[in-house]
Scaffold this motif. Sequence first.
Motif, PDB file in Angstrom:
ATOM      1  N   CYS A  52      30.402  11.061 -24.680  1.00 48.79           N
ATOM      2  CA  CYS A  52      30.868  10.983 -26.068  1.00 48.79           C
ATOM      3  C   CYS A  52      32.324  10.562 -26.004  1.00 48.79           C
ATOM      4  O   CYS A  52      33.173  11.321 -25.518  1.00 48.79           O
ATOM      5  CB  CYS A  52      30.714  12.332 -26.749  1.00 48.79           C
ATOM      6  N   ALA A  53      32.600   9.350 -26.439  1.00 48.42           N
ATOM      7  CA  ALA A  53      33.956   8.810 -26.379  1.00 48.42           C
ATOM      8  C   ALA A  53      34.634   8.963 -27.727  1.00 48.42           C
ATOM      9  O   ALA A  53      34.086   8.562 -28.764  1.00 48.42           O
ATOM     10  CB  ALA A  53      33.923   7.342 -25.964  1.00 48.42           C
ATOM     11  N   ALA A  54      35.818   9.528 -27.715  1.00 53.19           N
ATOM     12  CA  ALA A  54      36.581   9.749 -28.943  1.00 53.19           C
ATOM     13  C   ALA A  54      37.661   8.692 -29.075  1.00 53.19           C
ATOM     14  O   ALA A  54      38.283   8.294 -28.094  1.00 53.19           O
ATOM     15  CB  ALA A  54      37.216  11.128 -28.913  1.00 53.19           C
ATOM     16  N   SER A  55      37.886   8.249 -30.288  1.00 55.32           N
ATOM     17  CA  SER A  55      38.980   7.323 -30.557  1.00 55.32           C
ATOM     18  C   SER A  55      39.630   7.712 -31.878  1.00 55.32           C
ATOM     19  O   SER A  55      38.978   8.229 -32.781  1.00 55.32           O
ATOM     20  CB  SER A  55      38.475   5.870 -30.620  1.00 55.32           C
ATOM     21  N   ARG A  82      20.425  24.403 -17.566  1.00 55.92           N
ATOM     22  CA  ARG A  82      20.038  23.001 -17.337  1.00 55.92           C
ATOM     23  C   ARG A  82      21.073  22.013 -17.884  1.00 55.92           C
ATOM     24  O   ARG A  82      21.291  20.951 -17.313  1.00 55.92           O
ATOM     25  CB  ARG A  82      18.683  22.707 -17.988  1.00 55.92           C
ATOM     26  N   PHE A  83      21.675  22.353 -19.022  1.00 57.90           N
ATOM     27  CA  PHE A  83      22.653  21.472 -19.665  1.00 57.90           C
ATOM     28  C   PHE A  83      24.049  22.062 -19.487  1.00 57.90           C
ATOM     29  O   PHE A  83      24.256  23.262 -19.673  1.00 57.90           O
ATOM     30  CB  PHE A  83      22.376  21.350 -21.159  1.00 57.90           C
ATOM     31  N   THR A  84      24.994  21.217 -19.150  1.00 55.91           N
ATOM     32  CA  THR A  84      26.388  21.642 -19.106  1.00 55.91           C
ATOM     33  C   THR A  84      27.240  20.601 -19.816  1.00 55.91           C
ATOM     34  O   THR A  84      26.911  19.405 -19.835  1.00 55.91           O
ATOM     35  CB  THR A  84      26.903  21.808 -17.667  1.00 55.91           C
ATOM     36  N   ILE A  85      28.315  21.078 -20.399  1.00 56.65           N
ATOM     37  CA  ILE A  85      29.214  20.211 -21.151  1.00 56.65           C
ATOM     38  C   ILE A  85      30.586  20.275 -20.501  1.00 56.65           C
ATOM     39  O   ILE A  85      31.015  21.327 -20.035  1.00 56.65           O
ATOM     40  CB  ILE A  85      29.256  20.640 -22.637  1.00 56.65           C
ATOM     41  N   SER A  86      31.246  19.143 -20.439  1.00 54.06           N
ATOM     42  CA  SER A  86      32.593  19.104 -19.886  1.00 54.06           C
ATOM     43  C   SER A  86      33.378  18.042 -20.641  1.00 54.06           C
ATOM     44  O   SER A  86      32.804  17.201 -21.327  1.00 54.06           O
ATOM     45  CB  SER A  86      32.558  18.779 -18.387  1.00 54.06           C
ATOM     46  N   ARG A  87      34.688  18.109 -20.492  1.00 53.78           N
ATOM     47  CA  ARG A  87      35.517  17.142 -21.200  1.00 53.78           C
ATOM     48  C   ARG A  87      36.601  16.622 -20.276  1.00 53.78           C
ATOM     49  O   ARG A  87      37.034  17.319 -19.353  1.00 53.78           O
ATOM     50  CB  ARG A  87      36.123  17.751 -22.457  1.00 53.78           C
ATOM     51  N   ASP A  88      37.045  15.418 -20.547  1.00 49.68           N
ATOM     52  CA  ASP A  88      38.146  14.801 -19.830  1.00 49.68           C
ATOM     53  C   ASP A  88      39.165  14.367 -20.864  1.00 49.68           C
ATOM     54  O   ASP A  88      38.980  13.358 -21.539  1.00 49.68           O
ATOM     55  CB  ASP A  88      37.630  13.602 -19.017  1.00 49.68           C
ATOM     56  N   GLY A  89      40.219  15.142 -20.994  1.00 51.08           N
ATOM     57  CA  GLY A  89      41.217  14.844 -22.002  1.00 51.08           C
ATOM     58  C   GLY A  89      41.925  13.523 -21.770  1.00 51.08           C
ATOM     59  O   GLY A  89      42.305  12.840 -22.718  1.00 51.08           O
ATOM     60  N   ALA A  90      42.058  13.152 -20.500  1.00 51.15           N
ATOM     61  CA  ALA A  90      42.767  11.912 -20.187  1.00 51.15           C
ATOM     62  C   ALA A  90      42.004  10.692 -20.680  1.00 51.15           C
ATOM     63  O   ALA A  90      42.591   9.734 -21.194  1.00 51.15           O
ATOM     64  CB  ALA A  90      43.009  11.824 -18.682  1.00 51.15           C
ATOM     65  N   THR A  91      40.688  10.731 -20.522  1.00 51.14           N
ATOM     66  CA  THR A  91      39.877   9.596 -20.946  1.00 51.14           C
ATOM     67  C   THR A  91      39.304   9.798 -22.342  1.00 51.14           C
ATOM     68  O   THR A  91      38.654   8.904 -22.873  1.00 51.14           O
ATOM     69  CB  THR A  91      38.723   9.344 -19.965  1.00 51.14           C
ATOM     70  N   LYS A  92      39.552  10.972 -22.924  1.00 52.07           N
ATOM     71  CA  LYS A  92      39.053  11.289 -24.264  1.00 52.07           C
ATOM     72  C   LYS A  92      37.536  11.191 -24.319  1.00 52.07           C
ATOM     73  O   LYS A  92      36.979  10.620 -25.269  1.00 52.07           O
ATOM     74  CB  LYS A  92      39.731  10.412 -25.310  1.00 52.07           C
ATOM     75  N   LYS A  93      36.906  11.752 -23.306  1.00 53.17           N
ATOM     76  CA  LYS A  93      35.452  11.760 -23.280  1.00 53.17           C
ATOM     77  C   LYS A  93      34.930  13.171 -23.055  1.00 53.17           C
ATOM     78  O   LYS A  93      35.552  13.978 -22.362  1.00 53.17           O
ATOM     79  CB  LYS A  93      34.922  10.839 -22.177  1.00 53.17           C
ATOM     80  N   VAL A  94      33.793  13.435 -23.635  1.00 58.86           N
ATOM     81  CA  VAL A  94      33.066  14.676 -23.408  1.00 58.86           C
ATOM     82  C   VAL A  94      31.710  14.295 -22.836  1.00 58.86           C
ATOM     83  O   VAL A  94      31.084  13.346 -23.315  1.00 58.86           O
ATOM     84  CB  VAL A  94      32.904  15.483 -24.699  1.00 58.86           C
TER      85      VAL A  94
END
Length: 123
Positions: A22-25, A68-80
């Motif tokens: 999921c890319a945020a802009s 089974r499902f895990t969620i993570s985020r990368d603030g630098a790339t603005k993606k979850v």
Amino acid sequence: QVQLAESGGGLVRPGGSLRLSCAASGFTLDYYVIGWFRQAPGKEREAVLCIDSSSDRTTYYVDSVKGRFTISRDGATKKVYLEMNSLKPGDTAIYYCATGLFCSAYQGEYDVWGQGTQVTVSS
């Protein structure tokens, strides 16, 4: 303009894995939550899980995806990311990400939605 865009869906065999993005802009993830929802054929859209960016805490709304499902985020790339393992036919749905101020199973708490990405689990 605040936008979300999902990607990574596709066809996978039962027991397989997929990673959705999921890319945020137009905004920073640091102050918002990102929820993942899904809508299976003939069913209403349901909340699956949510990550609070301020605490990195994950809230699950569907018991069957725990473990089974895990969620993570990368603030630098603005993606979850939504990592989905041991996929089952019952996981077949359109998956959406959405952002809001608080994690909730209630869709009205989320202000911006992506367009969705199809996940099909079938042999």
